[in-house]
Write an enzyme that holds these catalytic residues in place. Structure first.
Site, PDB file in Angstrom:
ATOM      1  N   HIS A 199     -48.071 -49.324  61.246  1.00 36.19           N
ATOM      2  CA  HIS A 199     -48.331 -47.894  61.406  1.00 36.19           C
ATOM      3  C   HIS A 199     -49.579 -47.495  60.610  1.00 36.19           C
ATOM      4  O   HIS A 199     -50.178 -46.464  60.872  1.00 36.19           O
ATOM      5  CB  HIS A 199     -47.102 -47.060  61.021  1.00 36.19           C
ATOM      6  N   ASP A 228     -43.611 -53.540  62.860  1.00 39.80           N
ATOM      7  CA  ASP A 228     -44.424 -52.748  61.939  1.00 39.80           C
ATOM      8  C   ASP A 228     -45.279 -53.661  61.073  1.00 39.80           C
ATOM      9  O   ASP A 228     -45.070 -53.786  59.873  1.00 39.80           O
ATOM     10  CB  ASP A 228     -43.556 -51.848  61.057  1.00 39.80           C
ATOM     11  N   GLY A 307     -47.564 -43.507  50.583  1.00 40.23           N
ATOM     12  CA  GLY A 307     -48.680 -44.314  50.134  1.00 40.23           C
ATOM     13  C   GLY A 307     -48.286 -45.748  49.875  1.00 40.23           C
ATOM     14  O   GLY A 307     -49.139 -46.626  49.760  1.00 40.23           O
ATOM     15  N   SER A 309     -46.647 -47.569  51.999  1.00 35.74           N
ATOM     16  CA  SER A 309     -46.585 -48.273  53.278  1.00 35.74           C
ATOM     17  C   SER A 309     -47.512 -49.478  53.295  1.00 35.74           C
ATOM     18  O   SER A 309     -48.664 -49.403  52.892  1.00 35.74           O
ATOM     19  CB  SER A 309     -46.977 -47.348  54.426  1.00 35.74           C
ATOM     20  N   SER A 324     -42.277 -50.719  55.097  1.00 35.47           N
ATOM     21  CA  SER A 324     -42.408 -49.848  56.259  1.00 35.47           C
ATOM     22  C   SER A 324     -42.140 -48.404  55.920  1.00 35.47           C
ATOM     23  O   SER A 324     -42.908 -47.521  56.250  1.00 35.47           O
ATOM     24  CB  SER A 324     -41.448 -50.298  57.352  1.00 35.47           C
TER      25      SER A 324
END
Length: 353
Positions: A199, A228, A307, A309, A324
């Site tokens: 993402h 992801d 942040g 991720s 994720s």
């Protein structure tokens, strides 16, 4: 690459950056009791071998937090004998992997509601469902109706916050106006890359180590939703080390990759919350986001925030996952979701080093 009933990721976390990326995170606070349930290379290898050997005769495995031993669920006496012979502990259960899969299929068909996630908890031989605070009374009633129809194979719990991808503005890797974190440096031959959340890589082609800074890498692959993960090739001539930044002046060397085991201790490294600790609580997790589901994910109790991720989930020198998202954190109890890193490595033909 879509995988039915294999949970994938829940939120965008963080792409760690420092010129030549040294991925990782620093221990944040005291560890959990789960740190007693450490998993070494032999445990990962044994778990993988038994899973393949037993097939439908097992409904999953976990590490017993009291003994630290690998416990393998079995549905037959023959399977129990094989587990003992291999050096693990068998646990007889009533529900097979196929039955748990049928329960997950029923949830997929009848309760695919934004703000829910489900995955297999072999410790209780159930599908563990989490419902966040965004569900209406009608949606929660629908979820419980489908769950109750599974004859005890499904349990439902409410969790604080809402499931979301955790992208935010701030330090770390920047692209498309977003901040994320890098998970692990990887290679194919002499070419160096880093992997992060899909993402995140969906949002930009070029990535920098500082906001508005020079480009250090270019996206070469991305997959979200359903999966992801994404991959960025270094283009600034750097040859970063294959380690994770612990944010305390030291780094954790990463030498191998494995799939996480329920009950084991884990650490998460991200550019917002740095290093946090937790325990793996479910595998094959499905997370239903507003912009699409992810499958085949892993749920842990590590804390995370916007942040983080794309950050690293790891145990010692073993790479486990790419952060994720989560539904937030209460005290030291989080709900971090990661994409199994081995799948991403296989998809792009790269290796940790």
């Amino acid at each position: 690459m879509r995988r039915t009933l294999r949970a994938r990721r829940t939120a965008l976390t963080a792409l760690t950056a420092a010129g030549a990326l040294c991925l990782g995170a620093a221990p944040a606070g005291a560890g959990t009791a789960g740190e007693d349930a450490a998993a070494g290379p032999a445990t990962y290898a044994l778990n993988s071998a038994l899973s393949q050997r037993l097939g439908d005769d097992t409904a999953g495995s976990y590490i017993d937090r009291r003994t630290g031993e690998l416990t393998v669920t079995v549905t037959s006496d023959r399977a129990a004998e094989q587990v003992r012979a291999a050096g693990a502990t068998p646990q007889r259960v009533t529900r097979s992997a196929a039955q748990l899969g049928e329960a997950m299929a029923s949830l997929e068909a009848g309760a695919k509601i934004t703000g829910t996630s489900w995955g297999i908890d072999p410790r209780t031989n159930q599908v563990a469902v989490q419902a966040d605070q965004s569900l209406s009374a009608r949606e929660l009633a629908r979820l419980k109706r489908v769950a109750n129809a599974q004859g005890g194979a499904v349990r439902v719990e409410r969790v604080p916050g809402t499931f979301k991808r955790e992208v935010a503005g701030g330090d770390a890797i920047y692209g498309g106006g977003y901040r994320c974190s890098a998970a692990f440096n990887v290679s194919k031959g002499t070419t160096r890359y880093f992997v992060t959340a899909g993402h995140c890589t969906n949002s930009a082609t070029n990535w920098s180590a500082t906001s508005g800074g020079p480009v250090i890498g270019v996206r070469e692959g991305t997959s979200f939703p359903t999966n992801d993960y994404g991959i960025v090739r270094y283009t600034n001539g750097s040859a970063p080390g294959g380690n994770v930044n612990l944010y305390n002046g030291s780094y954790q060397d990463i030498s191998s990759a494995a799939n996480a085991v329920v009950g084991q201790a884990i650490k998460k490294s991200g550019s917002t919350t740095k290093v946090t600790s937790g325990t793996v609580t479910a595998v094959n997790v499905t997370v239903n986001y507003g912009d699409g589901p992810v499958y085949g994910m892993v749920r842990t109790t590590a804390c995370s925030a916007g942040g983080d991720s794309g950050g690293a989930h790891f145990a010692g020198s073993v790479a486990l996952g790419i952060h994720s998202g989560s539904s937030g954190c209460t005290g030291t109890n989080g709900s971090a979701i990661h994409q199994p890193v081995k799948e991403a490595l296989s998809a792009y033909g790269v290796n940790v080093y």
